[in-house]
Design a protein around this motif. Structure first.
Motif, PDB file in Angstrom:
ATOM      1  N   GLU A 147      -4.096   4.831  -1.970  1.00  8.91           N
ATOM      2  CA  GLU A 147      -4.360   3.792  -2.681  1.00  8.91           C
ATOM      3  C   GLU A 147      -4.723   4.111  -4.193  1.00  8.91           C
ATOM      4  OE1 GLU A 147      -5.284  -0.223  -1.017  1.00  8.91           O
ATOM      5  OE2 GLU A 147      -5.573   1.097   0.989  1.00  8.91           O
ATOM      6  N   CYS A 148      -6.046   4.626  -3.996  1.00 13.42           N
ATOM      7  CA  CYS A 148      -6.729   5.098  -5.216  1.00 13.42           C
ATOM      8  C   CYS A 148      -5.994   5.869  -6.216  1.00 13.42           C
ATOM      9  CB  CYS A 148      -8.162   5.629  -5.099  1.00 13.42           C
ATOM     10  SG  CYS A 148      -9.121   4.358  -4.121  1.00 13.42           S
ATOM     11  N   LYS A 149      -4.966   6.757  -5.665  1.00 11.16           N
ATOM     12  CA  LYS A 149      -4.391   7.660  -6.674  1.00 11.16           C
ATOM     13  C   LYS A 149      -3.089   6.829  -7.264  1.00 11.16           C
ATOM     14  CE  LYS A 149      -4.826  11.956  -4.131  1.00 11.16           C
ATOM     15  NZ  LYS A 149      -4.135  12.949  -3.570  1.00 11.16           N
ATOM     16  N   ILE A 150      -2.507   5.804  -6.591  1.00 10.32           N
ATOM     17  CA  ILE A 150      -1.530   4.816  -7.250  1.00 10.32           C
ATOM     18  C   ILE A 150      -2.344   4.106  -8.373  1.00 10.32           C
ATOM     19  CG2 ILE A 150      -0.191   2.909  -6.875  1.00 10.32           C
ATOM     20  CD1 ILE A 150       0.379   4.130  -3.927  1.00 10.32           C
ATOM     21  N   LEU A 151      -3.597   3.542  -8.051  1.00  8.85           N
ATOM     22  CA  LEU A 151      -4.279   2.657  -9.135  1.00  8.85           C
ATOM     23  C   LEU A 151      -4.779   3.383 -10.231  1.00  8.85           C
ATOM     24  CD1 LEU A 151      -6.629   0.391  -6.717  1.00  8.85           C
ATOM     25  CD2 LEU A 151      -4.490  -0.026  -7.884  1.00  8.85           C
ATOM     26  N   ILE A 152      -5.044   4.728 -10.072  1.00 14.90           N
ATOM     27  CA  ILE A 152      -5.215   5.686 -11.325  1.00 14.90           C
ATOM     28  C   ILE A 152      -4.091   5.864 -11.983  1.00 14.90           C
ATOM     29  CG2 ILE A 152      -6.101   7.860 -12.009  1.00 14.90           C
ATOM     30  CD1 ILE A 152      -7.997   8.027  -9.386  1.00 14.90           C
ATOM     31  N   ALA A 153      -2.861   6.027 -11.129  1.00  7.49           N
ATOM     32  CA  ALA A 153      -1.745   6.116 -11.968  1.00  7.49           C
ATOM     33  C   ALA A 153      -1.238   4.850 -12.627  1.00  7.49           C
ATOM     34  CB  ALA A 153      -0.535   6.618 -10.875  1.00  7.49           C
ATOM     35  N   LEU A 154      -1.702   3.948 -12.028  1.00  7.47           N
ATOM     36  CA  LEU A 154      -1.158   2.582 -12.660  1.00  7.47           C
ATOM     37  C   LEU A 154      -2.057   2.285 -13.982  1.00  7.47           C
ATOM     38  CD1 LEU A 154       0.411  -0.022 -12.598  1.00  7.47           C
ATOM     39  CD2 LEU A 154      -1.530  -1.022 -11.200  1.00  7.47           C
ATOM     40  N   GLU A 155      -3.245   2.577 -13.988  1.00  5.59           N
ATOM     41  CA  GLU A 155      -4.275   2.436 -15.147  1.00  5.59           C
ATOM     42  C   GLU A 155      -3.608   3.621 -16.338  1.00  5.59           C
ATOM     43  OE1 GLU A 155      -6.178   0.333 -15.910  1.00  5.59           O
ATOM     44  OE2 GLU A 155      -6.946  -0.375 -13.997  1.00  5.59           O
ATOM     45  N   ALA A 199       0.657  10.149  -3.470  1.00  3.39           N
ATOM     46  CA  ALA A 199       0.520   8.838  -2.793  1.00  3.39           C
ATOM     47  C   ALA A 199       1.899   8.736  -1.737  1.00  3.39           C
ATOM     48  CB  ALA A 199       0.208   7.907  -3.567  1.00  3.39           C
ATOM     49  N   ILE A 200       3.163   9.071  -2.341  1.00  3.47           N
ATOM     50  CA  ILE A 200       4.452   9.026  -1.721  1.00  3.47           C
ATOM     51  C   ILE A 200       4.108  10.062  -0.384  1.00  3.47           C
ATOM     52  CG2 ILE A 200       6.796   9.505  -1.591  1.00  3.47           C
ATOM     53  CD1 ILE A 200       6.726   8.349  -4.403  1.00  3.47           C
ATOM     54  N   ALA A 201       3.871  11.164  -0.677  1.00  4.43           N
ATOM     55  CA  ALA A 201       3.636  12.274   0.441  1.00  4.43           C
ATOM     56  C   ALA A 201       2.549  11.880   1.517  1.00  4.43           C
ATOM     57  CB  ALA A 201       3.368  13.420  -0.279  1.00  4.43           C
ATOM     58  N   SER A 202       1.869  11.114   1.153  1.00  2.00           N
ATOM     59  CA  SER A 202       0.897  10.661   2.145  1.00  2.00           C
ATOM     60  C   SER A 202       1.394   9.814   3.427  1.00  2.00           C
ATOM     61  CB  SER A 202      -0.345   9.639   1.575  1.00  2.00           C
ATOM     62  OG  SER A 202      -1.157   9.204   2.598  1.00  2.00           O
ATOM     63  N   PRO A 203       1.126  10.573   4.786  1.00  2.00           N
ATOM     64  CA  PRO A 203       1.707   9.683   5.581  1.00  2.00           C
ATOM     65  C   PRO A 203       1.135   8.603   6.238  1.00  2.00           C
ATOM     66  CG  PRO A 203       0.425  11.892   6.456  1.00  2.00           C
ATOM     67  CD  PRO A 203       0.635  11.821   5.100  1.00  2.00           C
ATOM     68  N   ASN A 204      -0.199   8.423   5.726  1.00  2.00           N
ATOM     69  CA  ASN A 204      -0.942   7.295   6.082  1.00  2.00           C
ATOM     70  C   ASN A 204      -0.998   6.264   5.067  1.00  2.00           C
ATOM     71  OD1 ASN A 204      -2.329   8.865   8.216  1.00  2.00           O
ATOM     72  ND2 ASN A 204      -2.995  10.039   6.627  1.00  2.00           N
ATOM     73  N   LEU A 205      -0.032   6.215   4.161  1.00  2.00           N
ATOM     74  CA  LEU A 205       0.144   4.967   3.380  1.00  2.00           C
ATOM     75  C   LEU A 205       1.274   4.217   3.763  1.00  2.00           C
ATOM     76  CD1 LEU A 205      -0.839   3.805   0.311  1.00  2.00           C
ATOM     77  CD2 LEU A 205       0.783   5.177  -0.659  1.00  2.00           C
ATOM     78  N   PRO A 206       1.216   2.968   3.812  1.00  2.00           N
ATOM     79  CA  PRO A 206       2.311   2.218   4.531  1.00  2.00           C
ATOM     80  C   PRO A 206       3.162   1.952   3.463  1.00  2.00           C
ATOM     81  CG  PRO A 206       0.389   0.616   4.094  1.00  2.00           C
ATOM     82  CD  PRO A 206      -0.088   2.172   3.930  1.00  2.00           C
ATOM     83  N   GLY A 216      -1.385  -7.315  -2.080  1.00  2.00           N
ATOM     84  CA  GLY A 216      -1.831  -7.130  -3.044  1.00  2.00           C
ATOM     85  C   GLY A 216      -2.601  -5.580  -3.120  1.00  2.00           C
ATOM     86  N   ARG A 217      -2.398  -4.994  -1.814  1.00  2.00           N
ATOM     87  CA  ARG A 217      -2.868  -3.562  -1.934  1.00  2.00           C
ATOM     88  C   ARG A 217      -1.809  -2.829  -2.133  1.00  2.00           C
ATOM     89  NH1 ARG A 217      -6.429  -2.468   3.635  1.00  2.00           N
ATOM     90  NH2 ARG A 217      -6.601  -0.171   2.514  1.00  2.00           N
ATOM     91  N   ALA A 218      -2.054  -1.554  -2.724  1.00  2.00           N
ATOM     92  CA  ALA A 218      -1.107  -0.748  -3.092  1.00  2.00           C
ATOM     93  C   ALA A 218      -0.427  -0.032  -1.817  1.00  2.00           C
ATOM     94  CB  ALA A 218      -1.610   0.357  -3.905  1.00  2.00           C
ATOM     95  N   THR A 219       0.965   0.188  -2.106  1.00  2.00           N
ATOM     96  CA  THR A 219       1.848   0.795  -0.886  1.00  2.00           C
ATOM     97  C   THR A 219       2.770   1.932  -1.512  1.00  2.00           C
ATOM     98  OG1 THR A 219       3.693  -0.752  -1.498  1.00  2.00           O
ATOM     99  CG2 THR A 219       1.943  -1.278   0.092  1.00  2.00           C
ATOM    100  N   LYS A 220       3.449   2.556  -0.508  1.00  2.00           N
ATOM    101  CA  LYS A 220       4.579   3.651  -1.157  1.00  2.00           C
ATOM    102  C   LYS A 220       5.274   2.845  -1.962  1.00  2.00           C
ATOM    103  CE  LYS A 220       4.085   7.220   2.492  1.00  2.00           C
ATOM    104  NZ  LYS A 220       4.646   8.146   3.177  1.00  2.00           N
ATOM    105  N   ALA A 221       5.905   1.532  -1.827  1.00  2.00           N
ATOM    106  CA  ALA A 221       6.874   0.844  -2.493  1.00  2.00           C
ATOM    107  C   ALA A 221       6.292   1.066  -4.213  1.00  2.00           C
ATOM    108  CB  ALA A 221       7.254  -0.334  -2.251  1.00  2.00           C
ATOM    109  N   LEU A 222       5.043   0.665  -4.294  1.00  2.00           N
ATOM    110  CA  LEU A 222       4.377   0.683  -5.490  1.00  2.00           C
ATOM    111  C   LEU A 222       4.755   2.102  -6.007  1.00  2.00           C
ATOM    112  CD1 LEU A 222       3.038  -0.703  -7.977  1.00  2.00           C
ATOM    113  CD2 LEU A 222       0.855  -0.371  -6.816  1.00  2.00           C
ATOM    114  N   ALA A 223       4.303   3.010  -5.372  1.00  2.00           N
ATOM    115  CA  ALA A 223       4.078   4.370  -6.067  1.00  2.00           C
ATOM    116  C   ALA A 223       5.540   4.658  -6.362  1.00  2.00           C
ATOM    117  CB  ALA A 223       3.610   5.277  -5.001  1.00  2.00           C
ATOM    118  N   TYR A 224       6.501   4.663  -5.574  1.00  2.00           N
ATOM    119  CA  TYR A 224       8.073   4.818  -6.031  1.00  2.00           C
ATOM    120  C   TYR A 224       8.284   4.118  -7.180  1.00  2.00           C
ATOM    121  CZ  TYR A 224       9.785   7.357  -2.012  1.00  2.00           C
ATOM    122  OH  TYR A 224       9.742   8.440  -0.956  1.00  2.00           O
TER     123      TYR A 224
END
Length: 583
Positions: A147-155, A199-206, A216-224
């Motif tokens: 999740e944090c990696k996605i939020l960093i990428a988003l910033e 983030a996409i590669a993480s098996p633990n991110l839904p 409102g929590r980050a997901t693989k869909a947001l990463a894609y």
């Protein structure tokens, strides 16, 4: 943890941690400003810290905030305008061109530059310390890291689309962290994509959240989706060029690629295709179950628990719900503040239901008793987005909007007319007020940060630029239009015609969703947002109405505005940060 407990603890944590800041490079904190041991001692505290990381993710439906002081970014575009007599609305500084590097990047401008770096640092702190929490599973720890990696990428995406190349920080800063210069566009884009891929590669991110409390929590869909969005921007004319919009000399790589590469469009096309396939294989779908007069409302404004299968990432506004309503409501009976009043430019985005356009270049006179006649055949998305003269605002009790003035003596001015309501525009926002028309009390809106529809548009745009008009692009655009009762796209369009169609269709589908302000910049549209039109609506004694389009405002535009300036205070520190050209 129950939501009310999260909110109360979140407030305390925010006060202690979030607003700690200093004047060092990239928000590097004093060594005593943050007690990490107290946060990562147990899951309860770490979870509260996690929720606080979402405080500053992009928000679209703003109220009285420290950004623009009422107006949202929609009012910086040709989509909307702010009431001129309200001098505190900061959007007027943009209209007049009275902005500088300090204004654009501090608390009352368009972007609060330092907050991006604060957020990036705080997310790295979480990544670096979550393993120290003992009462949490490895699965949850890895989910949080992703999740944090996605939020960093988003910033970083928010920085990239505004400033171009920026310094890249890949861990939490310390006092001995080396000074970093601006990176190239290529390196910044690659880093955002790298974070998304991790983030996409993480098996633990839904793929998506399944509990309403986690919305409102980050997901693989947001990463894609973020990967596809980033690559679309990278492929666009602002960046994908050998010649920048203005020269930065030997530093041109920080504002463009310094070459045009058609394959960048293919990368965006492929990323959008992957996003679509992943989302549609994991429960996301274009909203189609509520009829042509409501599908769009559900897709843009409702949460998953209310039937929105399309939202890939949305946030709930944290400002006072009452003030959010006032900043989006029109004046008159709705007690609105006229911060974000739709322009006639926005109305002209919309086709009629048969694909034709209303001819607004002539004075339109209605038949007797039909005030809404010019609008009655428009795209159903129009009625779900903009309030207009003669539209039904609510039904209990019935309220018909009266955006008109008297055309002659003996006729009463409309209750929302310019003379009565002391506003300027003959339109009002409906989009984010759908479902809240019956009351003047506050509400808690959702900001639709990313929808599946956007992935369809990314594919259509990128594939058209890469290979020209194609069946898949047409099919995806049709899916968006047909769910709102609009005809299919003309299959005989040339590449240029389809490009123009996509530009207009994005303006319709993503009205007031923070896309257009940056879309016209990445497309390098010449002199955007300059000529702002309105329509004069008059009622006559025979119960007919006339509509006359006119030039309402001429706004400033300068070519150096295609990218934001860095804060002048950062430039003055002389550590090597190069200002964007023209500022």
């Amino acid at each position: 943890m129950k939501m009310k407990n999260i909110i109360s603890i979140l407030f305390l944590v925010s006060a202690s941690y979030y607003f700690t800041s200093c004047d060092d490079y990239l928000e590097m904190p004093a060594q005593t400003s943050f007690n990490q041991d107290s946060v990562f001692v147990n899951y309860r505290n770490a979870e509260t810290y996690l929720y606080s990381l979402y405080e500053r993710v992009p928000s679209i439906v703003l109220g009285w905030t420290d950004i623009l002081n009422g107006p949202s970014r929609v009012s910086l575009t040709d989509e909307a305008g702010s009431l001129a007599l309200q001098s505190s609305y900061r959007s007027h500084k943009v209209y007049g061109g009275n902005v500088d590097a300090t204004w654009f990047t501090t608390s009352l401008g368009e972007d609060y530059y330092s907050r991006h770096w604060t957020s990036i640092r705080r997310n790295f702190i979480m990544i670096e310390n979550i393993d120290n929490v003992s009462d949490i599973t490895t699965t949850e720890k890895e989910r949080i890291k992703a999740e944090c990696k996605i939020l960093i990428a988003l910033e970083y995406f928010e920085l990239f689309k505004r400033y171009g190349g920026v310094p890249l920080v890949k861990e939490s800063l310390t006092a001995d962290y080396p000074i970093l210069d601006r990176e190239s566009i290529e390196n910044v884009v690659n880093y955002i994509v790298e974070l998304c891929d991790e983030a996409i590669a993480s098996p633990n991110l839904p793929a998506k959240v399944t509990r309403s409390i986690e919305f409102g929590r980050a997901t693989k869909a947001l990463a894609y989706g973020l990967k596809a969005r980033t690559l679309l921007y990278a492929a666009s004319p602002l960046f994908n060029t050998a010649t920048p919009y203005m020269s930065l000399g030997e530093n041109n790589k920080s504002i463009c690629y310094t070459n045009y590469d058609k394959n960048r469009w293919k990368l965006a096309m492929d990323a959008a295709s992957e996003a679509i396939n992943f989302c549609e294989s994991n429960g996301y779908a274009i909203v189609t179950d509520y009829g042509i007069d409501r599908n769009y409302v559900v897709a843009c404004c409702k949460r998953p628990k209310d039937g929105n299968t399309e939202i890939m990432f949305g946030t709930m506004n944290s400002n006072s719900s009452a003030t959010v309503r006032y900043t989006w409501s029109f004046r008159g009976r709705q007690r609105g503040a006229a911060c974000n009043s739709p322009t006639h430019n926005a109305v002209e985005f919309y086709q009629n239901r048969d694909g034709s356009k209303v001819n607004w270049d002539q004075v339109i006179r209605t038949s007797a008793g039909n005030p809404d006649e010019p609008y009655e055949n428009l795209d159903p998305r129009f009625d779900q987005t903009i309030a207009y003269n003669g539209s039904v605002w609510r039904t209990n009790p019935t309220m018909i909007v009266e955006f008109f003035d008297a055309g002659e003596d003996g006729v009463t001015d409309g209750k929302e007319g310019k003379k009565t309501a002391k506003t300027e525009y003959y339109y009002g926002t409906r989009k984010y007020l759908n479902g809240y028309e019956e009351t003047s009390s506050g509400f808690l809106p959702m900001s639709p940060v990313m929808r599946l529809a956007e992935m369809y548009f990314i594919y259509a745009e990128a594939s058209n630029e890469y290979q020209g008009p194609n069946a898949t692009a047409f099919d995806l655009l049709d899916a968006i239009r047909l769910r709102s009762g609009m005809p299919e796209v003309n299959r005989s369009f040339s590449q240029e015609e389809l490009r123009d169609f996509i530009v207009n269709e994005r303006a319709v589908e993503f009205y007031a969703e923070d896309h257009r302000y940056f879309d016209v910049k990445r497309w390098l549209v010449q002199n955007p947002f300059v000529n702002i039109y309105n329509v004069k609506v008059l009622k006559w004694a025979d119960d007919t109405y006339t509509y006359e389009k006119y030039l309402h405002q001429e706004r400033a535009w300068y070519d150096h505005w295609y990218l934001h300036p860095f804060p002048q205070a950062e430039i003055n520190k002389n550590y090597g940060l190069i200002q964007n050209p023209g500022w």
